[in-house]
Design a protein around this motif. Structure first.
Motif: not given
Length: 190
Positions: A58-76, A103-105
Motif C-alpha cells: 500500500s505504501d510503496v508498490v501501489q504508488n508505482d515509484p521510479d526510485v525508492v529509498v529504503i532506510f531501516f535498521g535503527t529499530n530492527d 532501490c537506493v539503500l
C-alpha cells in the motif's frame, strides 16, 4: 514526472519531538534542486522491516515509484526476535516486491549514550554491514551512513532524545544521498 518514495522509520519520517515532520522530505527536495520529482514520505514512527513489509504494497508498490529509498535498521536492532539474518531476508523481500533496480539503500546510523543499551553501536554496525552486503549483492547504490555518522559526536547529529536526527544529520546524509538519487532519477524510464 518521476516519483521518489522515502521508505523507513521515524528517522525517515523526520520525527521531531515525537511527531513526524517534513524535515527529511524538504531537505531531499532542496538537494535535488529543480529536478522534476514527486516525493512521497512513507516513514512511520517506531517501524522496522517487519512493519515495513506489512505495508509495502500500500505504501510503496501501489504508488508505482521510479526510485525508492529504503532506510531501516535503527529499530530492527532492538526487536527481540530480529537477527542480522532475518534483517537481511526482510531487505531482500523488500527488493523483490519493489524491484531491486528501483532501490537506493541507506545503512542505519548511530544513537546517543542514553539509547546504547537497547541499540548497541556494535549491533548497528553489524546491521549496517548487512545493508552494504545486500547492496553489493544486487549492485545497488548505497549510503554507508553508519560510517559517516560514526565520525561525528552524537550530540552534533541527534536531538536531545539521542535517537532522532537534528537538521545537521540530514544535511550530512544528503551530501552522500543526493548524488545517488539524481543518478537514479535520471536513469529511470517511465
Amino acid at each position: 514526472m518521476r516519483k521518489l518514495i522515502l521508505f523507513g522509520d521515524s528517522i525517515t519520517a523526520g520525527a521531531t519531538h515525537g511527531y513526524p515532520t517534513p524535515t527529511f522530505s524538504n531537505k531531499v527536495r532542496q538537494a535535488l534542486g529543480d529536478l522534476p520529482v514527486d516525493i512521497l514520505n512513507r516513514g512511520v514512527l517506531g517501524d522496522d522491516t517487519i512493519g515495513g513489509l506489512a505495508r509495502i504494497q500500500s505504501d510503496v508498490v501501489q504508488n508505482d515509484p521510479d526510485v525508492v529509498v529504503i532506510f531501516f535498521g535503527t529499530n530492527d536492532v532492538q526487536v527481540p526476535q530480529m537477527t542480522a539474518t532475518k534483517f537481511q531476508a526482510n531487505l531482500e523481500n523488500m527488493l523483490t516486491q519493489i524491484g531491486a533496480d528501483k532501490c537506493v539503500l541507506i545503512t542505519p546510523g548511530i544513537v546517543g549514550p542514553t539509547r546504547i543499551e537497547h541499540r548497541p553501536l556494535a549491533t548497528l554496525k553489524q546491521y549496517a554491514q548487512v545493508v552494504l552486503d545486500v547492496a553489493t549483492k544486487h549492485d545497488l547504490p548505497v549510503v554507508n551512513w553508519f560510517a559517516t555518522a560514526s565520525q561525528h559526536d552524537p550530540a552534533e547529529l541527534l536531538q536531545s532524545d539521542d535517537l532522532h536526527y537534528a537538521p545537521r544529520a540530514y544535511d550530512l546524509l544528503l551530501e552522500k544521498l543526493a548524488p545517488l538519487l539524481r543518478q537514479a532519477l535520471n536513469t529511470t524510464e517511465k
